[in-house]
Design an enzyme around this catalytic site. Structure first.
Site, PDB file in Angstrom:
ATOM      1  CG  HIS A 154      -2.175  -0.824   1.144  1.00  0.00           C
ATOM      2  ND1 HIS A 154      -2.336  -2.053   1.653  1.00  0.00           N
ATOM      3  CD2 HIS A 154      -3.443  -0.840   0.689  1.00  0.00           C
ATOM      4  CE1 HIS A 154      -3.319  -2.745   1.077  1.00  0.00           C
ATOM      5  NE2 HIS A 154      -4.014  -1.822   0.711  1.00  0.00           N
ATOM      6  CE  LYS A 158      -3.772  -0.368   4.672  1.00  0.00           C
ATOM      7  NZ  LYS A 158      -5.343   0.066   5.349  1.00  0.00           N
TER       8      LYS A 158
HETATM    9  P1  NAD Z   1      -7.633   9.645   4.427  1.00  0.00           P
HETATM   10  O1  NAD Z   1      -6.667  10.027   5.740  1.00  0.00           O
HETATM   11  O2  NAD Z   1      -7.448  10.354   3.327  1.00  0.00           O
HETATM   12  O3  NAD Z   1      -9.119  10.030   4.978  1.00  0.00           O
HETATM   13  C1  NAD Z   1      -9.811  10.077   6.349  1.00  0.00           C
HETATM   14  C2  NAD Z   1     -10.663  11.230   6.838  1.00  0.00           C
HETATM   15  O4  NAD Z   1     -11.289  11.115   7.920  1.00  0.00           O
HETATM   16  C3  NAD Z   1      -9.860  12.495   6.731  1.00  0.00           C
HETATM   17  O5  NAD Z   1     -10.406  13.648   6.267  1.00  0.00           O
HETATM   18  C4  NAD Z   1      -9.969  12.838   8.063  1.00  0.00           C
HETATM   19  O6  NAD Z   1      -9.756  14.170   8.769  1.00  0.00           O
HETATM   20  C5  NAD Z   1     -11.163  12.138   8.655  1.00  0.00           C
HETATM   21  N1  NAD Z   1     -11.159  11.737  10.118  1.00  0.00           N
HETATM   22  C6  NAD Z   1     -10.098  11.196  10.756  1.00  0.00           C
HETATM   23  N2  NAD Z   1     -10.588  11.316  11.936  1.00  0.00           N
HETATM   24  C7  NAD Z   1     -11.672  11.774  12.198  1.00  0.00           C
HETATM   25  C8  NAD Z   1     -12.629  11.645  13.112  1.00  0.00           C
HETATM   26  N3  NAD Z   1     -12.503  11.394  14.371  1.00  0.00           N
HETATM   27  N4  NAD Z   1     -13.934  12.405  13.092  1.00  0.00           N
HETATM   28  C9  NAD Z   1     -14.304  12.788  11.752  1.00  0.00           C
HETATM   29  N5  NAD Z   1     -13.294  12.525  10.573  1.00  0.00           N
HETATM   30  C10 NAD Z   1     -12.124  12.102  11.174  1.00  0.00           C
HETATM   31  O7  NAD Z   1      -7.968   8.142   4.516  1.00  0.00           O
HETATM   32  P2  NAD Z   1      -8.413   7.264   3.439  1.00  0.00           P
HETATM   33  O8  NAD Z   1      -7.523   6.751   2.731  1.00  0.00           O
HETATM   34  O9  NAD Z   1      -9.555   8.137   2.791  1.00  0.00           O
HETATM   35  O10 NAD Z   1      -8.805   5.929   4.288  1.00  0.00           O
HETATM   36  C11 NAD Z   1      -9.982   6.232   5.356  1.00  0.00           C
HETATM   37  C12 NAD Z   1     -10.466   4.668   6.103  1.00  0.00           C
HETATM   38  O11 NAD Z   1     -10.654   3.723   5.048  1.00  0.00           O
HETATM   39  C13 NAD Z   1      -8.853   4.146   6.517  1.00  0.00           C
HETATM   40  O12 NAD Z   1      -9.403   3.247   7.577  1.00  0.00           O
HETATM   41  C14 NAD Z   1      -8.570   3.043   5.111  1.00  0.00           C
HETATM   42  O13 NAD Z   1      -7.790   2.077   5.646  1.00  0.00           O
HETATM   43  C15 NAD Z   1      -9.850   2.670   4.745  1.00  0.00           C
HETATM   44  N6  NAD Z   1     -10.187   2.285   3.443  1.00  0.00           N
HETATM   45  C16 NAD Z   1     -10.887   1.178   3.452  1.00  0.00           C
HETATM   46  C17 NAD Z   1     -11.049   0.965   1.995  1.00  0.00           C
HETATM   47  C18 NAD Z   1     -12.238  -0.184   1.665  1.00  0.00           C
HETATM   48  O14 NAD Z   1     -12.675  -0.576   0.714  1.00  0.00           O
HETATM   49  N7  NAD Z   1     -12.884  -0.608   2.646  1.00  0.00           N
HETATM   50  C19 NAD Z   1     -10.503   1.487   0.807  1.00  0.00           C
HETATM   51  C20 NAD Z   1      -9.594   2.524   0.785  1.00  0.00           C
HETATM   52  C21 NAD Z   1      -9.434   2.939   2.421  1.00  0.00           C
END
Ligand code: NAD
Length: 269
Positions: A154, A158
């Site tokens: 990744h 991450k």
């Molecule tokens: P990112 O860091 O780009 O986005 C996360 C967002 O959530 C940010 O805008 C952050 O400010 C916000 N956030 C963080 N803590 C918060 C809180 N306490 N309250 C409100 N908002 C909050 O990350 P990303 O790449 O978009 O990934 C987010 C999550 O999704 C991770 O856990 C990642 O592993 C997961 N993910 C899952 C899949 C899937 O298919 N299930 C795919 C990609 C990523």
């Protein structure tokens, strides 16, 4: 039928913006709210603009102290801390969460929520990985003595390792053999680590650059090697899958569901 009212948590993030765009493009969904980390730079910004779709008339508000009245489904891609804050304010809404790195307490909280409302959690919303989880179970059962190693890669930002998808693949393999992943997982091999033991499932996490999501499941029965592999080319597949899951979940009763349910790979529940 009236449009489904959907809220996004983590709306300013990499995944959140894509989910917002997919909802704005969806003919049967309305974006009802967009929540993010309280006090973050994106608070107060129009989420349609952030998502590259032009003004949507919905601004990002802080999750802390927020409310979700009138929302049918919430899609969460915020992270463990955001999900923990979200659960108590869900009200009547169904929950689709893609947050990974949950830990036991958050897993238990999701299960508790699923007793009273529909919850769908997936470490990976892509169709290919959902199918891969199924195929890994078939392969692990067909090769009961094969050594299994899971390699994932990744992008460098991450937070969790191994990935939630890698752990889900390991769980699928272990459970196909009647084992609990916690009893057979080997998460790291430091220099002085003993040789692998039978039935062990090893994990290897590569971090760097802008890799979206790469997973390999190696099955080594001796004398040959089978590798089942998936590559996500762009994050849009996860966003589309999450929105598809939200439309599906809105018609369901309480329960804990996964993407295999959405794609019809689970026949009995
Ligand atoms: P990112 O860091 O780009 O986005 C996360 C967002 O959530 C940010 O805008 C952050 O400010 C916000 N956030 C963080 N803590 C918060 C809180 N306490 N309250 C409100 N908002 C909050 O990350 P990303 O790449 O978009 O990934 C987010 C999550 O999704 C991770 O856990 C990642 O592993 C997961 N993910 C899952 C899949 C899937 O298919 N299930 C795919 C990609 C990523």
């Amino acid at each position: 039928m009236s449009a489904l009212r959907v809220a996004v948590v983590g709306a300013a993030g990499k995944m959140g913006r894509l989910v917002v765009a997919a909802i704005l493009d969806h003919p049967e969904m309305t974006l009802a709210a967009a929540l993010g980390r309280k006090g973050s730079a994106s608070e107060g910004l129009d989420v349609g603009v952030l998502a590259g779709r032009g003004p949507a008339g919905i601004v990002i508000t802080g999750l802390t102290g927020g409310s979700l009245g009138g929302v049918d489904v919430v899609i969460d891609f915020s992270g463990p801390e955001g999900l923990a804050e979200l659960l108590p304010i869900l009200g009547e809404a169904a929950l689709v969460s893609g947050t990974t790195g949950l830990g036991d307490a958050l897993q238990a909280a999701l299960s508790a929520r699923a007793a009273v409302a529909p919850v769908l959690h997936a470490a990976n919303f892509s169709t290919g990985v959902t199918l891969l989880l199924h195929l890994v179970g078939v392969a692990a059962r067909a090769l009961p003595d094969a050594d299994i190693e899971i390699v994932e890669a990744h992008h460098k930002a991450k937070r969790d390792a191994p990935s939630g998808t890698a752990l889900a693949l390991g769980k699928a393999a272990a459970e196909a053999r009647g084992q609990a992943l916690g009893d057979v997982a080997r998460l790291a091999r430091p220099p002085e680590a003993p040789p692998r033991v039978p039935q062990e499932i090893g994990f290897h996490a590569v971090r760097g650059g802008d890799v979206i999501g790469h997973h390999e499941v190696w099955l080594l029965p001796g004398g040959e090697r089978l590798i089942l592999q998936h590559e996500a080319h762009h994050r849009g597949v996860f966003a589309q899958g999450a929105v598809q899951a939200a439309a599906w979940l809105a018609r369901k009763g309480p329960g804990l569901y996964g993407m295999a349910d959405v794609l019809g790979l689970v026949t009995a529940r």
